[in-house]
Design a protein around this motif. Structure first.
Motif: not given
Length: 193
Positions: A124-136
């Protein structure tokens, strides 16, 4: 003759259910008065996490893709409505992050067996980083090059991460707790004859 890679009726039903749950999650929102557009803290991320942790990569990706397709076709399933013009909103990158995160988490979940709480939390933390990375990154590109607004990294950090990351981290913990209990049941129900 049925193709081997075709989705079963069960998979189609579960995929539709997750697309509907992500939609329902958009309606539970807290609006944060940030600039240039308000940000929303929603429950969408919780259901994206569950899709990524419980479903296979094809089904998790398809669930989020259906949600995105509906929104871009004009169905008001996003936190601020819908329609093709949503692509020009700086916050659309977070929706693209949903797709990437769900697919990546499902891909990782398929490879990590057995998956207990700690392994699922890492996924879930890998997904969290991907989600925020793309969003930002998307937020920055749209503001800088299409809206022609100067956005500093400090503003990006505060508006696009700091204000919502704590709540989204709590949703990660909640989703991992639920997924750890439901994972075996979902796998047996979906993938056993």
């Amino acid at each position: 003759m049925i193709r081997e890679n075709a989705l079963s009726i069960r998979e189609l039903t579960v995929g539709g259910l997750f697309a509907a749950l992500i939609t329902a999650g958009a309606w539970v929102k807290i609006t944060l008065p940030t600039q240039p557009l308000p940000m929303h803290f929603t429950l969408q991320w919780f259901f994206v996490l569950l899709a990524g942790l419980l479903l296979n990569k094809k089904l998790a990706g398809a669930s989020v893709a259906v949600y995105l397709f509906l929104g871009l076709m004009g169905v008001p399933v996003f936190a601020s409505g819908g329609g093709p013009s949503y692509i020009a909103r700086p916050t659309f990158g977070y929706l693209l992050g949903f797709f990437a995160a769900a697919y990546a988490m499902a891909w990782l979940s398929e490879r990590v067996q057995p998956a207990g709480f700690l392994k699922l939390f890492g996924i879930s933390m890998a997904g969290f980083c991907l989600y925020y990375g793309i969003g930002i990154l998307y937020f920055f590109i749209i503001c800088r090059f299409f809206i022609a607004r100067e956005v500093t990294w400090q503003i990006l950090f505060i508006n696009c991460f700091l204000l919502t990351a704590g709540g989204d981290f709590a949703l990660c913990l909640a989703a991992v707790s639920v997924a750890a209990k439901l994972r075996g049941i979902v796998k047996k129900t979906l993938y056993m004859p």
